[in-house]
Scaffold this motif. Structure first.
Motif, PDB file in Angstrom:
ATOM      1  N   ASN A  15       9.775  45.720 -32.614  1.00 49.02           N
ATOM      2  CA  ASN A  15      11.237  44.582 -32.357  1.00 49.02           C
ATOM      3  C   ASN A  15      12.256  45.928 -32.172  1.00 49.02           C
ATOM      4  OD1 ASN A  15      10.332  41.786 -31.785  1.00 49.02           O
ATOM      5  ND2 ASN A  15       9.747  42.000 -34.015  1.00 49.02           N
ATOM      6  N   SER A  16      12.537  46.463 -30.891  1.00 51.74           N
ATOM      7  CA  SER A  16      14.025  46.942 -30.773  1.00 51.74           C
ATOM      8  C   SER A  16      15.278  46.327 -30.247  1.00 51.74           C
ATOM      9  CB  SER A  16      13.636  47.912 -29.364  1.00 51.74           C
ATOM     10  OG  SER A  16      14.386  48.853 -29.017  1.00 51.74           O
ATOM     11  N   ARG A  17      15.950  46.335 -31.562  1.00 47.59           N
ATOM     12  CA  ARG A  17      17.258  45.549 -31.881  1.00 47.59           C
ATOM     13  C   ARG A  17      17.976  46.045 -30.481  1.00 47.59           C
ATOM     14  NH1 ARG A  17      21.435  47.738 -34.013  1.00 47.59           N
ATOM     15  NH2 ARG A  17      20.410  48.843 -35.751  1.00 47.59           N
ATOM     16  N   ARG A  31      19.424  39.256 -31.212  1.00 49.69           N
ATOM     17  CA  ARG A  31      18.517  40.396 -30.272  1.00 49.69           C
ATOM     18  C   ARG A  31      17.944  41.399 -29.912  1.00 49.69           C
ATOM     19  NH1 ARG A  31      23.131  39.930 -26.062  1.00 49.69           N
ATOM     20  NH2 ARG A  31      24.526  38.255 -26.405  1.00 49.69           N
ATOM     21  N   TYR A  32      16.634  41.053 -29.325  1.00 47.55           N
ATOM     22  CA  TYR A  32      15.314  42.230 -29.661  1.00 47.55           C
ATOM     23  C   TYR A  32      15.169  42.562 -27.810  1.00 47.55           C
ATOM     24  CZ  TYR A  32      15.524  41.648 -34.511  1.00 47.55           C
ATOM     25  OH  TYR A  32      15.823  41.166 -36.034  1.00 47.55           O
ATOM     26  N   ASP A  33      14.270  43.968 -27.592  1.00 47.00           N
ATOM     27  CA  ASP A  33      13.382  43.465 -27.050  1.00 47.00           C
ATOM     28  C   ASP A  33      12.549  44.093 -27.766  1.00 47.00           C
ATOM     29  OD1 ASP A  33      15.240  43.534 -24.497  1.00 47.00           O
ATOM     30  OD2 ASP A  33      15.124  45.706 -24.205  1.00 47.00           O
ATOM     31  N   THR A  34      11.020  43.179 -27.391  1.00 46.55           N
ATOM     32  CA  THR A  34       9.598  44.216 -28.283  1.00 46.55           C
ATOM     33  C   THR A  34       9.144  44.435 -26.666  1.00 46.55           C
ATOM     34  OG1 THR A  34       9.887  41.154 -29.157  1.00 46.55           O
ATOM     35  CG2 THR A  34       7.280  42.768 -28.783  1.00 46.55           C
ATOM     36  N   GLN A  50       5.505  47.247 -35.320  1.00 44.78           N
ATOM     37  CA  GLN A  50       6.764  47.671 -36.088  1.00 44.78           C
ATOM     38  C   GLN A  50       5.933  48.863 -37.347  1.00 44.78           C
ATOM     39  OE1 GLN A  50       9.371  45.945 -34.838  1.00 44.78           O
ATOM     40  NE2 GLN A  50      11.216  47.075 -35.331  1.00 44.78           N
TER      41      GLN A  50
END
Length: 255
Positions: A140-142, A243-246, A111
């Motif tokens: 972490n991409s929200r 929710r995220y995509d890491t 991050q």
């Protein structure tokens, strides 16, 4: 990393410590299994902040040096992780880490990469890494869609965030990261991640962000009112799912 970016979170440390998400263990497993990183690799966490990514690798058995220019964030990391024998921290930037040449096997940045000078850090990472070292950049991409909450939260940030678009646009997409690594690119991964947050947690998560207007700004009160309204319309059993995509991008030190 500019002066402004290194000091950007000084007045948000408490919220950052309490409400920022961690990263899934999948990140470490991916590095070990797919990218050839040894289980005892010496790690430099660049832009370590309050130690969230540092702890992930300490828990996996790695010795970690946390490199962080912001004193308030570094102090928070030391208070949290300082008792671990394989942890230490230094005051340094991504472009001038203060670490010895060839002293680490893995550079990570969680991050944080979007705050770095992308040209200067390439040389600094190569300098501090061993010849066979790796660089792992992750964040972490929200998720912006997939639920009413996620979609309206994004609209709320677009309306009330201070400099939100400028920050959001700095995260690299797949093509950008492959170009940055160039011939040193090894691979990438994407893993699901989520937080279950009550309203206080949601508010704290928002206020940990650099673009959230602080008390006294004309957008602060309207933002919190809109957040409360959104939470009350979308919560289930007292919480919402954030929710995220890491996303993880890995490359070699040289090549």
């Amino acid at each position: 990393m500019s002066f402004d970016s290194t000091q950007r979170f000084t007045d948000r440390v408490a919220d950052y410590v309490k409400y920022r998400p961690t990263y899934p263990r999948d990140v470490v497993d991916f590095l070990h299994g797919e990218c050839g990183v040894a289980g005892d690799a010496r790690v430099a966490d660049i832009g370590a902040g309050t130690g969230i990514s540092t702890k992930l690798f300490l828990d996996a058995g790695h010795p970690v040096v946390a490199v962080e220019p912001n004193q308030a964030m570094r102090t928070a990391a030391d208070a949290w992780l300082g008792s671990a024998p394989s942890y230490r921290s230094v005051a340094g930037t991504a472009e001038a880490t203060t670490l010895d040449a060839g002293s680490v096997d893995l550079v990570i940045a969680g991050q944080a990469f979007h705050w770095f000078n992308p040209v200067t850090v390439r040389d600094e990472f190569a300098r501090i890494l061993t010849t066979q070292g790796r660089v792992a950049l992750f964040w972490n991409s929200r998720l912006l869609t997939g639920s009413v909450f996620l979609e309206e939260y994004e609209a709320l940030l677009q309306r009330y965030g201070v400099g939100y678009r400028e920050v959001a646009d700095t995260y690299g997409d797949d093509a950008t990261m492959v170009r940055w690594f160039g011939p040193r690119f090894v691979g990438s991964g994407c893993f699901p991640n989520a937080q279950q947050l009550d309203f206080d947690g949601l508010k704290g998560r928002l206020m940990s962000s650099s673009y959230a207007p602080k008390e006294g700004h004309p957008n602060h009160a309207p933002l919190l009112a809109a957040l409360r309204n959104l939470f009350e319309r979308t919560e289930q059993h007292g919480t919402i799912e954030f929710r995220y995509d890491t996303r993880v991008y890995v490359g070699r030190a040289t090549g």
